[in-house]
Write a protein that holds these residues in place. Sequence first.
Motif, short mmCIF file in Angstrom:
data_model
loop_
_atom_site.label_atom_id
_atom_site.label_comp_id
_atom_site.label_asym_id
_atom_site.label_seq_id
_atom_site.Cartn_x
_atom_site.Cartn_y
_atom_site.Cartn_z
N LEU A 38 21.85 5.52 8.24
CA LEU A 38 22.77 4.94 9.23
C LEU A 38 23.01 5.92 10.38
CD1 LEU A 38 25.48 3.23 6.97
CD2 LEU A 38 23.78 2.10 8.39
N LEU A 39 23.23 7.17 10.04
CA LEU A 39 23.49 8.17 11.09
C LEU A 39 22.25 8.40 11.96
CD1 LEU A 39 25.59 10.76 9.06
CD2 LEU A 39 26.41 9.08 10.71
N ASN A 40 21.08 8.38 11.35
CA ASN A 40 19.85 8.57 12.11
C ASN A 40 19.61 7.42 13.08
OD1 ASN A 40 19.34 11.00 10.87
ND2 ASN A 40 17.96 10.15 9.33
N SER A 41 20.11 6.24 12.72
CA SER A 41 19.92 5.08 13.60
C SER A 41 20.82 5.14 14.82
CB SER A 41 20.20 3.79 12.83
OG SER A 41 21.59 3.62 12.59
N GLY A 42 21.89 5.95 14.73
CA GLY A 42 22.83 6.06 15.84
C GLY A 42 23.81 4.92 15.91
N ARG A 43 23.74 3.98 14.97
CA ARG A 43 24.65 2.83 14.95
C ARG A 43 25.45 2.87 13.66
NH1 ARG A 43 21.72 -2.67 16.32
NH2 ARG A 43 23.93 -3.24 16.46
N LEU A 44 26.75 2.88 13.80
CA LEU A 44 27.63 3.00 12.64
C LEU A 44 28.36 1.67 12.40
CD1 LEU A 44 28.79 4.96 10.50
CD2 LEU A 44 30.67 5.39 12.11
N PRO A 45 28.09 0.99 11.29
CA PRO A 45 28.83 -0.22 10.99
C PRO A 45 30.18 0.13 10.37
CG PRO A 45 27.29 0.23 9.22
CD PRO A 45 27.08 1.31 10.25
N SER A 46 31.03 -0.86 10.23
CA SER A 46 32.28 -0.63 9.51
C SER A 46 31.96 -0.34 8.04
CB SER A 46 33.19 -1.86 9.61
OG SER A 46 33.68 -2.00 10.93
N LEU A 47 32.75 0.56 7.45
CA LEU A 47 32.48 1.02 6.10
C LEU A 47 33.74 0.99 5.25
CD1 LEU A 47 30.46 4.28 6.96
CD2 LEU A 47 29.48 2.08 6.26
N ILE A 48 33.56 0.76 3.96
CA ILE A 48 34.61 0.98 2.97
C ILE A 48 34.11 2.10 2.07
CG2 ILE A 48 35.98 0.01 1.08
CD1 ILE A 48 36.61 -1.29 3.72
N LEU A 49 34.82 3.22 2.04
CA LEU A 49 34.47 4.35 1.19
C LEU A 49 35.33 4.28 -0.06
CD1 LEU A 49 34.29 7.19 3.88
CD2 LEU A 49 32.46 5.66 3.09
N TRP A 50 34.70 4.00 -1.19
CA TRP A 50 35.40 3.83 -2.45
C TRP A 50 35.05 4.96 -3.40
CZ3 TRP A 50 33.41 -0.01 -6.67
CH2 TRP A 50 34.24 0.04 -7.79
N GLY A 51 36.06 5.68 -3.86
CA GLY A 51 35.79 6.77 -4.79
C GLY A 51 37.08 7.43 -5.24
N PRO A 52 37.01 8.30 -6.24
CA PRO A 52 38.20 8.96 -6.77
C PRO A 52 38.77 9.96 -5.77
CG PRO A 52 36.21 9.83 -7.80
CD PRO A 52 35.78 8.67 -6.96
N PRO A 53 39.96 10.49 -6.05
CA PRO A 53 40.58 11.45 -5.12
C PRO A 53 39.77 12.74 -5.03
CG PRO A 53 42.20 10.60 -6.71
CD PRO A 53 40.86 10.16 -7.19
N GLY A 54 39.85 13.37 -3.86
CA GLY A 54 39.30 14.70 -3.69
C GLY A 54 37.80 14.80 -3.65
N VAL A 55 37.12 13.72 -3.21
CA VAL A 55 35.65 13.77 -3.18
C VAL A 55 35.11 13.75 -1.75
CG1 VAL A 55 35.43 12.74 -5.45
CG2 VAL A 55 35.43 11.26 -3.44
N GLY A 56 36.00 13.73 -0.74
CA GLY A 56 35.53 13.87 0.63
C GLY A 56 35.52 12.60 1.46
N LYS A 57 36.31 11.61 1.11
CA LYS A 57 36.29 10.35 1.87
C LYS A 57 36.76 10.57 3.31
CE LYS A 57 38.86 8.18 -1.22
NZ LYS A 57 38.87 9.16 -2.33
N THR A 58 37.89 11.26 3.47
CA THR A 58 38.41 11.52 4.82
C THR A 58 37.45 12.39 5.62
OG1 THR A 58 40.66 11.37 3.98
CG2 THR A 58 40.37 12.40 6.12
N THR A 59 36.93 13.41 4.97
CA THR A 59 35.98 14.31 5.64
C THR A 59 34.76 13.54 6.13
OG1 THR A 59 36.67 16.23 4.36
CG2 THR A 59 34.45 16.26 5.28
N LEU A 60 34.19 12.72 5.28
CA LEU A 60 33.01 11.95 5.68
C LEU A 60 33.33 11.04 6.87
CD1 LEU A 60 31.04 10.80 2.50
CD2 LEU A 60 30.25 12.23 4.39
N ALA A 61 34.49 10.41 6.84
CA ALA A 61 34.85 9.51 7.94
C ALA A 61 34.89 10.27 9.27
CB ALA A 61 36.20 8.86 7.65
#
Length: 429
Positions: A38-61
Amino acid sequence: MTLFDPPAPLAERLRPRTVAEVVGQTHLLGPGKPLTRLLNSGRLPSLILWGPPGVGKTTLARLVAGEVGSHFIGLSAVSAGVKDVREAVLEAEARRGRGQKTVLFLDEIHRFNKAQQDALLPHVESGLLTLIGATTENPSFEVNPALRSRARTLVLEALSKDDIRALLERALTDPRGLEGVRMEPEALELLARLADGDGRRALGTLEAAAVLANPVTEEAVTEAFGKHLPAMDKGGEDFYNLISALHKSVRGSHVDASLYWLARMLEGGADPLYVARRIVRIAAEDVGLADPQALRLAVAARDTAEFLGRPEGDLALAQAVVYLALAPKSNSVYTAWKRVVRAVQEGETLPVPLHLRNAPTELMKGQGYGKGYAYYFDDPAGSFAQAYLPQGAELDLYRPGTEGWEGRVQERWRKLREAHGEGEQETEN
């Protein structure tokens, strides 16, 4: 730097500055993986990041927004509302006029109610906002279908012990981390295990332990970590997965697994009385008449848990769980009840036979109520010969199991069927 201007927490200071610095999530960020493509395409769709606490969801966003050159607006659904969404929309419109796209990051998106989530829809659909929602709860249950259909769900995994170890080593060597702090290898291994896949918890514990000892020892890690409470959202998917595991382990007669899941629930903060009610249900549904004492013990355990409270009452629940796991099993009453409820709901409403009706008045007796009823203790043969179901009703509901008490009374059940003219039926395995 003063007491009134403390440094940011270690986890915040070490937040990755590029995607390459992210630890873990290689199933999303490795070569040819979904987020990388997705990042290589340069186009970012809307995403839902689902995962346990402390795994980097905010950082990735934050990182992916920067990778595609979008403006980042961060909100938390715990404190934000529709007003904040409107302000984000106005800001996004202004930036679009200057040729810049906007990513709206909504942490804890599952805490937005339906109306609040619906307020996002037109702006996500028009492309004004690229939504990145983060949640620890299953989006299938917590995110509106309309919003979910407009976003791609990416599942983040708990960090491995190797990932946690790498984070801790970075904290000890990175200039942004804990300069001058050393850590004994055994202490590092202990913390990597205790962190339970939560990078933020690992770094927070390391920071606290470094205040207690340098080099950081196992004792310092244990003291800084405090009591370990297994992760569990009391109203979320984890909670229902744990109660399901407890129920199925008891049904499968696995004593140790039953005790383990019980402890996971109670130590994770589950309401003991909710757990007790489930134990009573197991006694009725899965042990049933294979051991008629099971239900009494389960109810007694529930009463004891309520009377004593925690932690003393936990022992009564553990006793009931062990008893139920060891008990013979039968769901004959459970399945018979499902059959009869379905028959009543779907079938014709048939009248009660006259001889079975109550006849408290002479008028009712004159209408034939109770006439011809054969009282068992006066006329056993006549009692068996009379009909007990409405005319035209043909039901085959109860089929005893082969374990425990039911296995011992099968012969009596067979003879009763014959006496009532119903013939011999197969028992359930």
